[in-house]
Scaffold this motif. Structure first.
Motif, PDB file in Angstrom:
ATOM      1  N   SER A 269      -9.566 -19.474 -16.200  1.00  0.00           N
ATOM      2  CA  SER A 269      -8.232 -20.071 -16.109  1.00  0.00           C
ATOM      3  C   SER A 269      -8.084 -21.158 -17.156  1.00  0.00           C
ATOM      4  O   SER A 269      -9.016 -21.921 -17.410  1.00  0.00           O
ATOM      5  CB  SER A 269      -8.024 -20.675 -14.730  1.00  0.00           C
ATOM      6  OG  SER A 269      -8.175 -19.702 -13.744  1.00  0.00           O
ATOM      7  N   ARG A 291      -5.236 -12.350 -24.757  1.00  0.00           N
ATOM      8  CA  ARG A 291      -6.447 -11.934 -24.058  1.00  0.00           C
ATOM      9  C   ARG A 291      -6.830 -10.506 -24.379  1.00  0.00           C
ATOM     10  O   ARG A 291      -7.839 -10.019 -23.888  1.00  0.00           O
ATOM     11  CB  ARG A 291      -6.247 -12.105 -22.554  1.00  0.00           C
ATOM     12  CG  ARG A 291      -6.378 -13.549 -22.177  1.00  0.00           C
ATOM     13  CD  ARG A 291      -6.284 -13.796 -20.712  1.00  0.00           C
ATOM     14  NE  ARG A 291      -6.671 -15.189 -20.478  1.00  0.00           N
ATOM     15  CZ  ARG A 291      -6.358 -15.858 -19.397  1.00  0.00           C
ATOM     16  NH1 ARG A 291      -5.674 -15.275 -18.445  1.00  0.00           N
ATOM     17  NH2 ARG A 291      -6.736 -17.101 -19.247  1.00  0.00           N
TER      18      ARG A 291
ATOM     19  N   LEU B  92      -3.122 -12.652 -15.898  1.00  0.00           N
ATOM     20  CA  LEU B  92      -3.207 -14.034 -15.451  1.00  0.00           C
ATOM     21  C   LEU B  92      -4.152 -14.128 -14.257  1.00  0.00           C
ATOM     22  O   LEU B  92      -4.188 -13.231 -13.408  1.00  0.00           O
ATOM     23  CB  LEU B  92      -1.835 -14.566 -15.024  1.00  0.00           C
ATOM     24  CG  LEU B  92      -0.755 -14.682 -16.085  1.00  0.00           C
ATOM     25  CD1 LEU B  92       0.392 -15.540 -15.561  1.00  0.00           C
ATOM     26  CD2 LEU B  92      -1.287 -15.283 -17.362  1.00  0.00           C
ATOM     27  N   THR B  93      -4.897 -15.224 -14.168  1.00  0.00           N
ATOM     28  CA  THR B  93      -5.779 -15.438 -13.027  1.00  0.00           C
ATOM     29  C   THR B  93      -4.967 -16.000 -11.859  1.00  0.00           C
ATOM     30  O   THR B  93      -3.796 -16.356 -12.011  1.00  0.00           O
ATOM     31  CB  THR B  93      -6.885 -16.437 -13.382  1.00  0.00           C
ATOM     32  OG1 THR B  93      -6.266 -17.687 -13.676  1.00  0.00           O
ATOM     33  CG2 THR B  93      -7.668 -15.985 -14.591  1.00  0.00           C
ATOM     34  N   ARG B  95      -5.354 -18.851 -10.378  1.00  0.00           N
ATOM     35  CA  ARG B  95      -5.009 -20.232 -10.651  1.00  0.00           C
ATOM     36  C   ARG B  95      -3.839 -20.321 -11.628  1.00  0.00           C
ATOM     37  O   ARG B  95      -2.944 -21.162 -11.479  1.00  0.00           O
ATOM     38  CB  ARG B  95      -6.235 -20.961 -11.226  1.00  0.00           C
ATOM     39  CG  ARG B  95      -6.031 -22.436 -11.340  1.00  0.00           C
ATOM     40  CD  ARG B  95      -7.114 -23.121 -12.141  1.00  0.00           C
ATOM     41  NE  ARG B  95      -6.640 -24.444 -12.480  1.00  0.00           N
ATOM     42  CZ  ARG B  95      -6.807 -25.508 -11.716  1.00  0.00           C
ATOM     43  NH1 ARG B  95      -7.485 -25.408 -10.609  1.00  0.00           N
ATOM     44  NH2 ARG B  95      -6.306 -26.671 -12.066  1.00  0.00           N
ATOM     45  N   GLU B  96      -3.844 -19.433 -12.625  1.00  0.00           N
ATOM     46  CA  GLU B  96      -2.778 -19.495 -13.629  1.00  0.00           C
ATOM     47  C   GLU B  96      -1.422 -19.117 -13.040  1.00  0.00           C
ATOM     48  O   GLU B  96      -0.380 -19.597 -13.519  1.00  0.00           O
ATOM     49  CB  GLU B  96      -3.124 -18.589 -14.816  1.00  0.00           C
ATOM     50  CG  GLU B  96      -4.133 -19.257 -15.735  1.00  0.00           C
ATOM     51  CD  GLU B  96      -4.720 -18.315 -16.756  1.00  0.00           C
ATOM     52  OE1 GLU B  96      -5.254 -18.795 -17.749  1.00  0.00           O
ATOM     53  OE2 GLU B  96      -4.657 -17.090 -16.537  1.00  0.00           O
ATOM     54  N   GLY B 125     -10.504 -19.112  -8.218  1.00  0.00           N
ATOM     55  CA  GLY B 125      -9.429 -19.458  -9.143  1.00  0.00           C
ATOM     56  C   GLY B 125      -9.393 -18.600 -10.399  1.00  0.00           C
ATOM     57  O   GLY B 125      -8.325 -18.314 -10.927  1.00  0.00           O
ATOM     58  N   ASP B 126     -10.581 -18.164 -10.877  1.00  0.00           N
ATOM     59  CA  ASP B 126     -10.618 -17.401 -12.124  1.00  0.00           C
ATOM     60  C   ASP B 126     -10.485 -15.898 -11.910  1.00  0.00           C
ATOM     61  O   ASP B 126     -10.555 -15.128 -12.860  1.00  0.00           O
ATOM     62  CB  ASP B 126     -11.927 -17.686 -12.871  1.00  0.00           C
ATOM     63  CG  ASP B 126     -11.881 -19.039 -13.555  1.00  0.00           C
ATOM     64  OD1 ASP B 126     -10.773 -19.603 -13.645  1.00  0.00           O
ATOM     65  OD2 ASP B 126     -12.936 -19.535 -13.981  1.00  0.00           O
ATOM     66  N   VAL B 128      -8.616 -12.318 -11.039  1.00  0.00           N
ATOM     67  CA  VAL B 128      -7.299 -11.702 -11.095  1.00  0.00           C
ATOM     68  C   VAL B 128      -6.860 -11.484  -9.642  1.00  0.00           C
ATOM     69  O   VAL B 128      -7.683 -11.100  -8.808  1.00  0.00           O
ATOM     70  CB  VAL B 128      -7.401 -10.359 -11.843  1.00  0.00           C
ATOM     71  CG1 VAL B 128      -6.058  -9.687 -11.925  1.00  0.00           C
ATOM     72  CG2 VAL B 128      -7.981 -10.561 -13.219  1.00  0.00           C
TER      73      VAL B 128
END
Lengths: 509, 207
Positions: A269, A291, B92-93, B95-96, B125-126, B128
């Motif tokens: 993140s 990415r 996006l993860t 968290r994102e 959080g990281d 998907v």
């Protein structure tokens, strides 16, 4: 195995009758009769030597096509089973090789067809100075051997990782060959290849046949060793494709691939940049693109394609359409956020950014992508023309015309078509699924389902509309492009602004 | 401007000829937590969709903030709706997604770190969102919904996939939200959540 197949057949379609076979044979005969005349004319046109500069680019295109064939074979499996067979028969004690034999034969047919096309293409770019029939035969045998060997390699790679290295090496070698061929380094080699004496051609063809035969034998033997896991993987993938093709819509396919990709990735993140609300929303597309640098590099590596096509002697119209289509593909890489919100607006409602500000902010990335792509592609064409190799578009500055104001004008088209292409890509991203309730129009050439056709045309229509001045310039080059440049600037901006401002409400789902 | 946040009068909705809601009345004032309860198929979700302006009424009147609900940005800046799982943005993860929610709304109700902590997502959080478990994805949806500022929360079965402990925690979070002046209308099958709210059944009779 035979018993199982007989059982399945007896519960499925009726076996082919004599009448069925007669109809198939008759259709084949009709096809040959209809295509025979144009085919022989085309083949006759292959006789004679070709320009060595064209040959280099043509060989590069063929190498790229072969590399694409290998990559597609690897991506598909290539050995796969119908989804039903995969779930019912694969996990049973049936003889694995016999179960897979049918798929293997289908792969062989695909490889032979691809090989025939490759051989014809090779002959078309290299030319046949003499002995057309023998050279044609040699080219076909070589083409089929190469493609069959490639398919065998892909099958072997499915069974064992050590063969995967060979497939990768072959793909890389083909890409290097393409670069070398287009750079003109290999002109003498190509000229020699084009006028190779018949005995050497025969030797090369028979050598290729022996090598590909050995590879096919290896691949056949390896069928029983392919791990069940990889077979299941490739077969369910094919099942997805089939279901999406018949029942859902092609858009679902890309989501399956996309989601699978991100599931397999390890991400970290990162903080979100502080931007105004619509731009912060649109930042998602930028981050996603960053990415996947490989995909970005692939699409931008393809900016050279129009120049290669032009050098291989393609018509200006083909080159022009290639430039616009490539830029549209580049634009479509940057609209995933719009697509997601179009399919399922739940997150968009939580985010609460209005449709117009969101669309306007999200148009930035596709504009940048398509503008860069088209400008680079046109600059490549311009450079080609400036070198005096060929004048790919007859109005472009060729060796005779000093590269000046005109030269600058052509690449400007790249920037000016960007808004229209971005609008097209956004419209494509927002389109609804295929409407299968649309009528099917029966024509003498076959029936046309209007639903899928309209679905496929949605988005492209807007892009074509916005690019009309550029298309006109590319198809029939005027003496001065200034007026068309102005028109393109206006139409591009108008189309994008109109699309963003059009007050369509979101679908209430 | 308006006395109560939600005013529903004589609402009838027919779907494919079947009456789903019949002559329903409902008034919700600021700071209330209303639980719409009832058996499957009793029209709980349909009522929420009417309140969000996503389902036109066959007859009757629905007013949210004193006017008919409209599917536009001005409406969604005040209303946060959570029904089925949203489609997550590719690439996006987890968290994102919360970072994005915080970046888009000028005055978020809490920081992303606080939300990650509160909804027990710090370790994932990281990831998907598609790699999270069903309950974790629901917590992420709830975090996104409660992170953004809103005056009205519309939740369809917010307890879906949550473990027993977190259901209690969710009740506390909604009580905090109401204490700050927010209003909650949720369809729920969870007796605990319903017990802490004013209960309404879609036939229009308050329990």
């Amino acid at each position: 195995m035979r018993a199982v197949r007989t059982y399945l057949r007896s519960h499925g379609r009726a076996p082919a009758t004599v009448l069925d076979r007669y109809v198939s044979l008759f259709a084949l005969a009709m096809l040959l009769a209809v295509l025979g005349q144009p085919l022989s004319t085309m083949l006759g046109g292959l006789a004679g030597p070709v320009d060595p500069a064209r040959a280099g680019a043509g060989v590069a295109l063929i190498a790229l096509a072969l590399a694409g064939f290998l990559a597609a074979a690897r991506a598909a499996g290539p050995v796969l089973l119908p989804a039903a067979d995969a779930s019912w028969l694969l996990l049973s004690p049936l003889n694995r090789r016999r179960l897979l034999a049918r798929g293997g034969r289908a792969l062989l047919v695909i490889a032979v067809v691809a090989g025939v096309l490759l051989g014809l293409g090779a002959l078309a770019v290299l030319g046949a100075p003499d002995q057309l029939v023998w050279r044609l035969l040699g080219a076909l045998v070589l083409g089929v051997s190469v493609s069959v060997a490639g398919m065998a390699l892909a099958v072997l790679a499915q069974g064992s990782p050590s063969w995967q290295v060979w497939v990768t090496a072959a793909t890389v070698a083909l890409l290097v060959l393409a670069v070398v061929a287009v750079s003109g380094q290999a002109r003498t080699v190509l000229a020699a290849a084009a006028s190779v004496p018949l005995p050497s051609l025969a030797a090369a063809a028979s050598g290729a046949v022996v090598v590909s035969g050995l590879l096919v034998r290896q691949a056949w033997a390896s069928l029983s060793r392919i791990p069940t896991r990889t077979l299941l993987g490739s077969s369910t993938r094919a099942g997805h494709v089939a279901t999406a093709a018949v029942s859902l819509d092609p858009g679902a396919l890309t989501w399956i691939a996309e989601d699978n990709h991100w599931r397999a990735r390890t991400l970290t993140s990162r903080r979100w940049p502080s931007l105004p609300a619509p731009l912060a929303l649109a930042w998602q597309d930028w981050r996603r693109l960053a990415r996947r640098p490989g995909r970005l590099a692939g699409v931008f590596g393809a900016v050279a394609l129009p120049a290669v096509l032009a050098q291989a002697g393609a018509a200006p119209a083909v080159v022009g359409v290639m430039v616009l289509a490539g830029a549209m593909v580049a634009a479509a890489m940057g609209v995933s956020g719009t697509r997601r919100d179009g399919d399922n607006p739940a997150l968009a409602r939580l985010i609460g950014v209005g449709r117009r500000p969101a669309l306007a902010a999200r148009a930035l990335l596709p504009v940048v992508l398509s503008g860069t792509w088209a400008t680079l592609a046109l600059a490549g064409l311009g450079a080609l023309a400036a070198f005096g190799a060929v004048a790919p578009i007859s109005g472009m500055p060729s060796a005779g015309v000093p590269a000046g104001a005109l030269g600058a004008g052509w690449w400007l088209f790249g920037l000016l078509v960007a808004p229209a292409l971005a609008a097209g890509a956004l419209r494509m991203a927002e389109r609804s699924p295929v409407d299968h309730s649309m009528p099917v129009i029966d024509t003498p050439g076959g029936s046309i389902p209007t639903g899928p056709v309209i679905w496929a045309a949605t988005g492209v229509d807007l892009a074509v509309l916005g690019c009309l001045p550029a298309l006109a310039a590319l198809l029939s080059p005027p003496s001065a492009v200034g007026g068309l440049l102005m028109a393109q600037a206006v139409s591009g901006v108008l189309v994008l602004a109109g699309y963003v401002w059009r007050g369509r409400r979101k679908r209430a789902t | 401007m308006y006395d109560s946040i939600i005013n529903v009068a004589g609402l009838t909705v027919e779907l494919g000829g079947n009456p789903v809601l019949r002559d329903m009345d409902l008034t919700v004032s600021t700071g209330e937590i209303v639980a719409v309860v009832g058996p499957n198929g009793s029209g709980k979700s349909t009522l929420l969709r009417c309140l969000a302006g996503l389902q036109p009424a066959t007859s009757g009147e629905v007013r949210v903030f004193g006017e008919p609900p409209a599917d536009d940005a001005a409406f969604w800046s005040r209303v946060a709706l959570l029904t089925d799982e949203p489609a997550w943005y590719p690439g996006l993860t987890a968290r994102e997604h919360l970072e994005l929610m915080g970046a888009v709304h000028a005055r978020a109700r809490m920081t992303v770190d606080a939300a990650m902590e509160m909804f027990a997502l710090v370790e994932r959080g990281d990831s998907v969102p598609l790699n999270l478990s069903t309950g974790q994805r629901q917590r992420l949806s709830l975090a996104a919904t409660l992170l953004r500022p809103s005056a009205l929360l519309l939740l369809d079965e917010p307890e879906r996939g949550l473990d027993a402990d977190f259901r209690v925690r969710l009740g506390d979070l909604l009580a905090d939200y109401a204490a700050e002046g927010g209003t909650v209308v949720m369809a729920t099958h969870d007796p605990g959540l319903a017990a802490r709210s004013r209960q309404v059944s879609p036939s229009g009779v308050a329990a």
